[in-house]
Design a protein around this motif. Structure first.
Motif, PDB file in Angstrom:
ATOM      1  N   LEU A  85       0.400   6.199  -6.234  1.00 51.65           N
ATOM      2  CA  LEU A  85      -0.288   6.186  -7.525  1.00 51.65           C
ATOM      3  C   LEU A  85      -1.767   6.546  -7.396  1.00 51.65           C
ATOM      4  CD1 LEU A  85       1.383   2.911  -8.795  1.00 51.65           C
ATOM      5  CD2 LEU A  85       2.047   5.281  -9.319  1.00 51.65           C
ATOM      6  N   ALA A  86      -2.157   7.063  -6.243  1.00 54.30           N
ATOM      7  CA  ALA A  86      -3.545   7.453  -5.997  1.00 54.30           C
ATOM      8  C   ALA A  86      -3.571   8.896  -5.483  1.00 54.30           C
ATOM      9  CB  ALA A  86      -4.164   6.514  -4.961  1.00 54.30           C
TER      10      ALA A  86
ATOM     11  N   ARG B 176       0.858   0.333 -11.286  1.00 56.38           N
ATOM     12  CA  ARG B 176       0.115  -0.465 -10.291  1.00 56.38           C
ATOM     13  C   ARG B 176       0.275  -1.956 -10.571  1.00 56.38           C
ATOM     14  NH1 ARG B 176      -3.936   3.149 -11.407  1.00 56.38           N
ATOM     15  NH2 ARG B 176      -4.011   4.796  -9.861  1.00 56.38           N
ATOM     16  N   ALA B 177       0.156  -2.338 -11.835  1.00 50.90           N
ATOM     17  CA  ALA B 177       0.285  -3.748 -12.214  1.00 50.90           C
ATOM     18  C   ALA B 177       1.683  -4.275 -11.872  1.00 50.90           C
ATOM     19  CB  ALA B 177      -0.014  -3.930 -13.700  1.00 50.90           C
ATOM     20  N   ALA B 178       2.706  -3.477 -12.096  1.00 50.53           N
ATOM     21  CA  ALA B 178       4.080  -3.893 -11.770  1.00 50.53           C
ATOM     22  C   ALA B 178       4.250  -4.045 -10.263  1.00 50.53           C
ATOM     23  CB  ALA B 178       5.080  -2.892 -12.334  1.00 50.53           C
ATOM     24  N   VAL B 179       3.703  -3.108  -9.502  1.00 47.16           N
ATOM     25  CA  VAL B 179       3.769  -3.198  -8.039  1.00 47.16           C
ATOM     26  C   VAL B 179       3.040  -4.451  -7.568  1.00 47.16           C
ATOM     27  CG1 VAL B 179       2.961  -2.126  -5.881  1.00 47.16           C
ATOM     28  CG2 VAL B 179       4.083  -0.721  -7.637  1.00 47.16           C
ATOM     29  N   ASN B 180       1.824  -4.669  -8.071  1.00 46.30           N
ATOM     30  CA  ASN B 180       1.049  -5.854  -7.677  1.00 46.30           C
ATOM     31  C   ASN B 180       1.808  -7.140  -7.994  1.00 46.30           C
ATOM     32  OD1 ASN B 180      -2.021  -4.247  -8.679  1.00 46.30           O
ATOM     33  ND2 ASN B 180      -1.182  -4.378  -6.631  1.00 46.30           N
TER      34      ASN B 180
ATOM     35  N   GLN C  72       0.817  -1.218   0.000  1.00 46.52           N
ATOM     36  CA  GLN C  72       0.000   0.000   0.000  1.00 46.52           C
ATOM     37  C   GLN C  72       0.852   1.269   0.000  1.00 46.52           C
ATOM     38  OE1 GLN C  72      -3.276   0.169  -0.637  1.00 46.52           O
ATOM     39  NE2 GLN C  72      -2.920  -2.022  -0.975  1.00 46.52           N
ATOM     40  N   LEU C  73       2.062   1.208   0.552  1.00 48.82           N
ATOM     41  CA  LEU C  73       2.976   2.352   0.481  1.00 48.82           C
ATOM     42  C   LEU C  73       3.215   2.727  -0.976  1.00 48.82           C
ATOM     43  CD1 LEU C  73       5.047   4.330   1.817  1.00 48.82           C
ATOM     44  CD2 LEU C  73       6.732   2.477   1.559  1.00 48.82           C
ATOM     45  N   TYR C  74       3.458   1.730  -1.806  1.00 52.94           N
ATOM     46  CA  TYR C  74       3.714   1.942  -3.231  1.00 52.94           C
ATOM     47  C   TYR C  74       2.454   2.395  -3.956  1.00 52.94           C
ATOM     48  CZ  TYR C  74       8.141  -0.442  -2.486  1.00 52.94           C
ATOM     49  OH  TYR C  74       9.390  -0.781  -2.053  1.00 52.94           O
TER      50      TYR C  74
ATOM     51  N   SER D  47      -0.830  11.357  -6.584  1.00 50.89           N
ATOM     52  CA  SER D  47      -0.682  11.137  -8.031  1.00 50.89           C
ATOM     53  C   SER D  47      -0.870  12.427  -8.823  1.00 50.89           C
ATOM     54  CB  SER D  47      -1.689  10.082  -8.498  1.00 50.89           C
ATOM     55  OG  SER D  47      -3.010  10.531  -8.267  1.00 50.89           O
ATOM     56  N   ASP D  48      -0.539  13.550  -8.202  1.00 50.53           N
ATOM     57  CA  ASP D  48      -0.751  14.851  -8.841  1.00 50.53           C
ATOM     58  C   ASP D  48       0.270  15.188  -9.916  1.00 50.53           C
ATOM     59  OD1 ASP D  48       1.501  15.437  -7.316  1.00 50.53           O
ATOM     60  OD2 ASP D  48       0.530  16.971  -6.099  1.00 50.53           O
ATOM     61  N   GLY D  49       1.247  14.317 -10.133  1.00 47.77           N
ATOM     62  CA  GLY D  49       2.230  14.542 -11.185  1.00 47.77           C
ATOM     63  C   GLY D  49       3.460  15.318 -10.750  1.00 47.77           C
ATOM     64  N   PHE D  50       3.563  15.638  -9.451  1.00 53.09           N
ATOM     65  CA  PHE D  50       4.712  16.414  -8.980  1.00 53.09           C
ATOM     66  C   PHE D  50       5.725  15.588  -8.209  1.00 53.09           C
ATOM     67  CE2 PHE D  50       1.359  19.720  -9.330  1.00 53.09           C
ATOM     68  CZ  PHE D  50       1.931  20.415 -10.378  1.00 53.09           C
ATOM     69  N   GLY D  51       5.419  14.323  -7.961  1.00 56.58           N
ATOM     70  CA  GLY D  51       6.385  13.440  -7.310  1.00 56.58           C
ATOM     71  C   GLY D  51       6.600  13.755  -5.848  1.00 56.58           C
TER      72      GLY D  51
END
Length: 194
Positions: free
Chosen positions: A92-93, A174-178, A86-88, A97-101
């Protein structure tokens, strides 16, 4: 006698950190920092010395507030692989996930590891993240497997933080993290954890 202005230091540092996160240190102008924090340049200089002092304080606030807090929630003493995953995924949520990192990750890209205004915050964060991940993995898959897996997860974590700024598909990340955490869950069920 001049009246001393007061301000909410935490709110100012959070706003400054967000401005630096969005623009980077070099491109965050004093005018932008004034808009973001609500302080005038004189107050910024009086409170923090200069732009570099404000950056150091904002980065420290980010590390000690935001980063430590997230690691305590997702990778604390009772956390397992599900919480660590969930940290990862939280990167991405919304709102992350605002695009600023991430301010720290962005600072790694902007400054590298050269001694300077970001080096302490970068070093501390890299250590905190690595140790938190290693601790969860040692509990979940055993210490023998944890060392290599820790580095892989550190790479994945900072990769997700970097690519979250790039327009890379959040769904693909997300798929890679999962997939990574499914592999780790399978390792957890194998006998001979050490």
């Amino acid at each position: 006698m001049a009246r001393t202005r007061s301000f909410d230091r935490d709110a100012v540092l959070a706003a400054a950190g967000n401005a630096f996160r969005q623009h980077g240190y070099r491109d965050a102008s004093i005018a932008e920092l004034e808009r973001a924090t609500g302080l005038v340049s004189g107050s910024i200089y009086n409170a923090f010395g200069d732009k570099a002092g404000l950056f150091r304080a904002a980065l420290e606030h980010y590390v000690h507030g935001f980063v430590r807090q997230r690691l305590a929630v997702f990778a604390g003493a009772d956390a397992g692989l599900d919480e660590l995953e969930q940290l990862y995924l939280s990167v991405l949520a919304p709102p992350l996930s605002d695009g600023f990192g991430c301010l720290v990750n962005n600072s790694i890209i902007e400054f590298g590891m050269a001694p300077g205004i970001a080096s302490d915050g970068i070093t501390e964060t890299l250590t905190l993240v690595r140790e938190a991940i290693a601790s969860v993995l040692a509990r979940e898959i055993g210490t023998a497997k944890a060392e290599v897996e820790t580095m892989q997860l550190v790479l994945l974590y900072h990769g997700v933080l970097t690519l979250s700024r790039s327009g890379t598909s959040l769904e693909a990340m997300r798929a890679a993290v999962n997939a990574t955490f499914e592999r780790l869950r399978a390792a957890r069920t194998q006998p001979n954890k050490q």
